[in-house]
Design a protein around this motif. Structure first.
Motif, PDB file in Angstrom:
ATOM      1  N   LEU A 159     -18.810 -17.638  -2.935  1.00  0.00           N
ATOM      2  CA  LEU A 159     -19.531 -17.909  -4.181  1.00  0.00           C
ATOM      3  C   LEU A 159     -18.791 -18.943  -5.028  1.00  0.00           C
ATOM      4  CD1 LEU A 159     -20.556 -14.238  -5.023  1.00  0.00           C
ATOM      5  CD2 LEU A 159     -22.120 -16.094  -4.444  1.00  0.00           C
ATOM      6  N   THR A 202     -26.527 -11.952  -2.404  1.00  0.00           N
ATOM      7  CA  THR A 202     -26.991 -10.985  -3.411  1.00  0.00           C
ATOM      8  C   THR A 202     -26.485  -9.577  -3.123  1.00  0.00           C
ATOM      9  OG1 THR A 202     -29.008 -12.293  -3.792  1.00  0.00           O
ATOM     10  CG2 THR A 202     -29.019  -9.997  -4.522  1.00  0.00           C
ATOM     11  N   VAL A 218     -25.714 -18.498  -2.841  1.00  0.00           N
ATOM     12  CA  VAL A 218     -25.643 -17.421  -3.836  1.00  0.00           C
ATOM     13  C   VAL A 218     -26.707 -16.375  -3.545  1.00  0.00           C
ATOM     14  CG1 VAL A 218     -25.945 -16.843  -6.273  1.00  0.00           C
ATOM     15  CG2 VAL A 218     -24.620 -18.879  -5.619  1.00  0.00           C
TER      16      VAL A 218
END
Length: 197
Positions: free
Chosen positions: A143, A178, A174
């Motif tokens: 990330l 999750t 991204v």
């Protein structure tokens, strides 16, 4: 070759699931059936076979780089070559060979960055390595690197349309993380080298 056949070829290249190929080569279980269930290098590493994980990592990186490099060699513009890299990245994430499922795309994204601009790839890889070393969370490192890539692209390339490609890659990365973000918040995310959380 026109742009559409190039993008289709790049997508097909990106769809090759090296995690599964290397697992079969080394006699390992299907990486979709253990750990995070993700067909990627980090999950293959959870099998305990570092060589298989390395083969996966290199294969996934190379297909992203090759898509961009081949497009440039065929005479396509830098933006079109970047779009070929995006197609390969999306092929990895939505592999036609895995019924449009796939990995999270971190290694393939790195290969795409290397094809577009080596310095952008260097920045993203440096961020990944630093964060991974400090946290031992592959997801946090991914990330962070995803966020760094478009910023590096904007600094190095200026307001170039290629930066939009980098933003799309980062956004997909991204989104693909999750579930990892949820696990991080709940404290159940697996660390690098761990078999399970």
């Amino acid at each position: 070759m026109t742009l559409l056949p190039l993008l289709l070829a790049a997508y097909a290249l990106g769809s090759i699931p090296f995690a599964i190929v290397s697992s079969r080569l080394f006699g390992l279980a299907d990486p979709r059936k253990y750990g995070s269930g993700n067909p990627g290098a980090t999950n293959v590493l959870r099998s305990g076979n570092k060589t298989a994980a390395l083969v996966t990592l290199v294969g996934d990186c190379l297909k992203g780089w090759l898509a961009v490099w081949a497009a440039a060699r065929l005479g396509f513009s830098p933006l079109e070559a970047a779009l070929a890299g995006l197609a390969a990245f999306l092929g990895h994430v939505f592999s036609v060979f895995l019924r449009f499922n796939g990995g999270k795309g971190v290694a393939t994204a790195l290969g795409v960055l290397a094809g577009i601009n080596g310095w952008i790839a260097f920045v993203a890889l440096s961020v990944w390595l630093a964060v991974a070393f400090l946290t031992r969370y592959s997801s946090v490192a991914a990330l962070s690197a995803a966020a760094a890539a478009p910023i590096a692209g904007l600094v190095l390339l200026g307001p170039d349309p290629i930066v939009v490609v980098l933003v799309i890659v980062a956004a997909v990365l991204v989104w693909r993380h999750t579930a990892n973000i949820r696990k991080l918040l709940s404290g159940t995310e697996s660390k690098i080298g761990g078999r399970r959380a």
